[in-house]
Design a protein around this motif. Structure first.
Motif, short mmCIF file in Angstrom:
data_model
loop_
_atom_site.label_atom_id
_atom_site.label_comp_id
_atom_site.label_asym_id
_atom_site.label_seq_id
_atom_site.Cartn_x
_atom_site.Cartn_y
_atom_site.Cartn_z
N TYR A 206 0.82 -1.21 0.00
CA TYR A 206 0.00 0.00 0.00
C TYR A 206 0.85 1.26 0.00
N ARG A 207 2.16 1.15 0.25
CA ARG A 207 3.02 2.33 0.27
C ARG A 207 3.18 2.93 -1.12
N LEU A 208 2.97 2.12 -2.16
CA LEU A 208 3.12 2.64 -3.51
C LEU A 208 2.05 3.68 -3.83
N ALA A 209 0.89 3.53 -3.19
CA ALA A 209 -0.19 4.49 -3.47
C ALA A 209 0.17 5.90 -3.02
N ALA A 210 0.97 5.98 -1.96
CA ALA A 210 1.35 7.30 -1.46
C ALA A 210 2.32 8.01 -2.38
N GLN A 211 3.00 7.24 -3.27
CA GLN A 211 3.98 7.83 -4.15
C GLN A 211 3.38 8.26 -5.49
N THR A 212 2.09 7.96 -5.67
CA THR A 212 1.44 8.33 -6.92
C THR A 212 1.19 9.82 -6.95
N PRO A 213 1.65 10.55 -7.97
CA PRO A 213 1.46 12.00 -8.00
C PRO A 213 -0.01 12.35 -8.17
N ARG A 214 -0.42 13.44 -7.53
CA ARG A 214 -1.79 13.88 -7.65
C ARG A 214 -2.03 14.55 -9.00
N PRO A 215 -3.19 14.31 -9.60
CA PRO A 215 -3.46 14.93 -10.89
C PRO A 215 -3.64 16.44 -10.76
N ILE A 216 -3.26 17.17 -11.79
CA ILE A 216 -3.42 18.63 -11.82
C ILE A 216 -4.86 18.95 -12.23
N LEU A 217 -5.52 19.78 -11.41
CA LEU A 217 -6.92 20.10 -11.65
C LEU A 217 -7.04 21.22 -12.67
N ASP A 218 -7.96 21.07 -13.62
CA ASP A 218 -8.21 22.13 -14.58
C ASP A 218 -9.26 23.09 -14.00
N GLY A 219 -9.64 24.09 -14.80
CA GLY A 219 -10.54 25.12 -14.31
C GLY A 219 -11.90 24.60 -13.89
N SER A 220 -12.52 23.75 -14.74
CA SER A 220 -13.85 23.23 -14.41
C SER A 220 -13.80 22.35 -13.18
N THR A 221 -12.75 21.55 -13.06
CA THR A 221 -12.63 20.68 -11.89
C THR A 221 -12.47 21.49 -10.62
N LYS A 222 -11.72 22.60 -10.70
CA LYS A 222 -11.55 23.46 -9.53
C LYS A 222 -12.89 24.08 -9.12
N ARG A 223 -13.70 24.48 -10.11
CA ARG A 223 -14.99 25.06 -9.77
C ARG A 223 -15.89 24.03 -9.09
N ILE A 224 -15.86 22.81 -9.62
CA ILE A 224 -16.65 21.74 -8.99
C ILE A 224 -16.17 21.49 -7.56
N SER A 225 -14.85 21.51 -7.39
CA SER A 225 -14.29 21.30 -6.05
C SER A 225 -14.71 22.41 -5.10
N THR A 226 -14.77 23.65 -5.60
CA THR A 226 -15.20 24.77 -4.76
C THR A 226 -16.66 24.62 -4.35
N VAL A 227 -17.51 24.21 -5.30
CA VAL A 227 -18.93 24.01 -4.99
C VAL A 227 -19.09 22.91 -3.95
N VAL A 228 -18.33 21.82 -4.10
CA VAL A 228 -18.41 20.72 -3.15
C VAL A 228 -17.98 21.17 -1.76
N GLU A 229 -16.92 21.98 -1.69
CA GLU A 229 -16.45 22.47 -0.40
C GLU A 229 -17.50 23.36 0.27
N ARG A 230 -18.13 24.22 -0.51
CA ARG A 230 -19.15 25.10 0.07
C ARG A 230 -20.37 24.30 0.52
N LEU A 231 -20.75 23.31 -0.29
CA LEU A 231 -21.88 22.46 0.09
C LEU A 231 -21.56 21.67 1.36
N SER A 232 -20.32 21.20 1.46
CA SER A 232 -19.91 20.48 2.67
C SER A 232 -19.97 21.38 3.89
N ALA A 233 -19.58 22.63 3.72
CA ALA A 233 -19.64 23.57 4.84
C ALA A 233 -21.07 23.76 5.34
N VAL A 234 -22.02 23.80 4.40
CA VAL A 234 -23.42 23.94 4.79
C VAL A 234 -23.91 22.68 5.51
#
Length: 466
Positions: A206-234
């Motif tokens: 399972y240590r190999l999973a920690a070495q996997t680089p995180r994907p770079i988020l594009d603009g639409s993905t960032k907006r979706i992530s922001t909406v999810v964060e705000r919804l989670s806060a509510v």
């Protein structure tokens, strides 16, 4: 072949040694509930369990047996993953193979042993082993390596499936559906589940999973992530009247919106799965009317989910010395009272929400008037407050203040105490059933008076992270 057998036997010896008992609180739970299962099985030896060609497990035996499966398979899995996750294991193929074969043998032996109680009451063997195979799948996967990860894992897809599976099959009626399935369906379930168990027990780095680089988020993905964060806060909004302490709370019982969503979604999932199982067992096609009839009985199972989450702070206390030092409490007694007050606030808030759901499903099914349904639902919810305090009995005596004791008391309070109280309130006509809710509040008040001083008198050592 001889060498493989010798290695396997060496690994199996650890399951009957002090190594197996070390930091494995589920062993005590497994031993107690297994003994209780055999006692109940002998008591129901001559009781007629077959009705109209279908086996019905005794209602008292069903939850006890399911808890014994949970505790037993979880205990051996905890030991297995603790053994194979050591750094040296990745370099020793013989050790990996020996531990893998040993856990399979122990799981098979434990499955045969735990199948005896229902078999003694006349349960069909194939269906019984199919239920055990489902239990193996739920509790054979790796456990989190530390307590913080354990709390986060509750809200992962696997954690949600485990929780729903445990609560769902804790109900005798749900087990009866599986016991009533045709033998070929039961064999199919058993083959699929055992294949999954063979795969899940395979060791992977399972240590190999920690070495996997995180994907770079594009603009639409960032907006979706922001909406999810705000919804989670509510969703995670907490009322201002709650005590502000960061205590362990896997299901966010301090957030009313999160509790509402959890209760509604869990009840609907329970109902949908029940319809599918009934279709497989009896050939009755799912329908909205049948689902409506099942919801009142399934809605109260959400109380068990809430009860398990409410007890998380009782075993996760590593940061208490820091919170005491940094917080505006002044003394250990004041801090302990604040902790217990937060527990009662969460329990009251979550129990009223779950009780309202129980009432609405009963009223929607035309079982009672809205007034009577609310009275019964809120009584069931208030019963949770008192039963959720019972595990803190371990705080009164320092020697009993252990994770194993708290887990034992919590499972007993939820599976036996809460289920009995809600059954009396909803399914009997005794006049004194309405006294259970005020009795629960009185018990909670007594615990609030007596437990915090005893807890404050004990040592709170700074524990290393796990």
């Amino acid at each position: 072949m001889t060498q493989v057998l010798q290695d396997c036997l060496r690994s199996m010896r650890l399951y009957v040694s002090p190594v197996f008992l070390r930091e494995n609180p589920l062993v005590i739970l497994a031993v107690f509930y297994t003994a209780l299962c055999f006692t109940l099985a002998f008591l129901f030896w001559n009781v007629r369990s077959w009705h109209s060609g279908h086996y019905a497990i005794p209602p008292v035996l069903a939850p006890t047996w399911w808890v014994s499966l949970y505790a037993g398979f979880s205990a051996i899995s905890l030991h297995y993953w603790r053994q194979v996750r050591t750094p040296t294991t990745y370099l020793l193929n013989r050790l990996q193979r020996a531990e893998y074969l040993a856990i399979l043998v122990m799981a098979l032996a434990l499955g045969v042993l735990l199948a005896l109680p229902p078999l003694l009451t006349g349960a069909p063997a194939v269906n019984c082993f199919a239920l055990e195979a489902i239990a193996m799948v739920l509790w054979c996967s790796p456990r989190p390596v530390n307590r913080a990860a354990a709390l986060r894992s509750v809200m992962t897809p696997l954690g949600i499936v485990r929780a729903l599976g445990f609560i769902f099959l804790l109900v005798p009626r749900m087990q009866n559906y599986l016991f009533s399935m045709p033998w070929y369906t039961a064999i199919g379930i058993m083959i699929v589940c055992l294949g999954m168990v063979l795969h899940l027990y395979r060791l992977s780095d399972y240590r190999l999973a920690a070495q996997t680089p995180r994907p770079i988020l594009d603009g639409s993905t960032k907006r979706i992530s922001t909406v999810v964060e705000r919804l989670s806060a509510v969703i995670l909004w907490r009322p201002s009247w709650l005590v502000r302490l960061p205590l362990a709370d896997p299901l966010q019982t301090g957030s009313p919106i999160a509790v509402i969503l959890m209760v509604v979604v869990a009840t609907l999932i329970f109902g949908g799965v029940t319809e599918i199982i009934a279709w497989m067992a009896d050939g009755v096609a799912p329908s909205l009317i049948a689902l409506r009839h099942r919801l009142p009985d399934l809605a109260r199972q959400s109380l068990l989910l809430i009860g398990v989450s409410l007890s998380a702070w009782m075993t996760q206390r590593a940061d208490w010395p820091f919170l005491l030092t940094l917080g505006p409490y002044g003394s250990k007694r004041a801090f302990a009272q604040a902790v217990y007050r937060l527990h009662l606030q969460r329990a009251l808030q979550a129990s009223l929400i779950a009780g309202t759901m129980i009432a609405l499903t009963g009223w929607f099914d035309h079982r009672a008037t809205l007034t009577w349904a609310l009275a019964a639902g809120w009584s069931c919810g208030l019963a949770l407050i008192g039963t959720s305090c019972l595990p803190t009995l371990a705080f009164i005596i320092p020697r009993l203040n252990r994770r194993a004791t708290i887990a034992f008391l919590n499972i007993g309070a939820m599976v036996l105490g809460l289920q009995l109280a809600t059954s009396l309130i909803l399914q009997t006509g005794f006049w004194w059933r309405w006294l259970l809710a005020p009795a629960s509040l009185i018990i909670a008040a007594l615990f609030y008076v007596f437990v915090p001083p005893r807890l404050a008198a004990q040592d709170w050592p700074i524990e290393p992270p796990r």
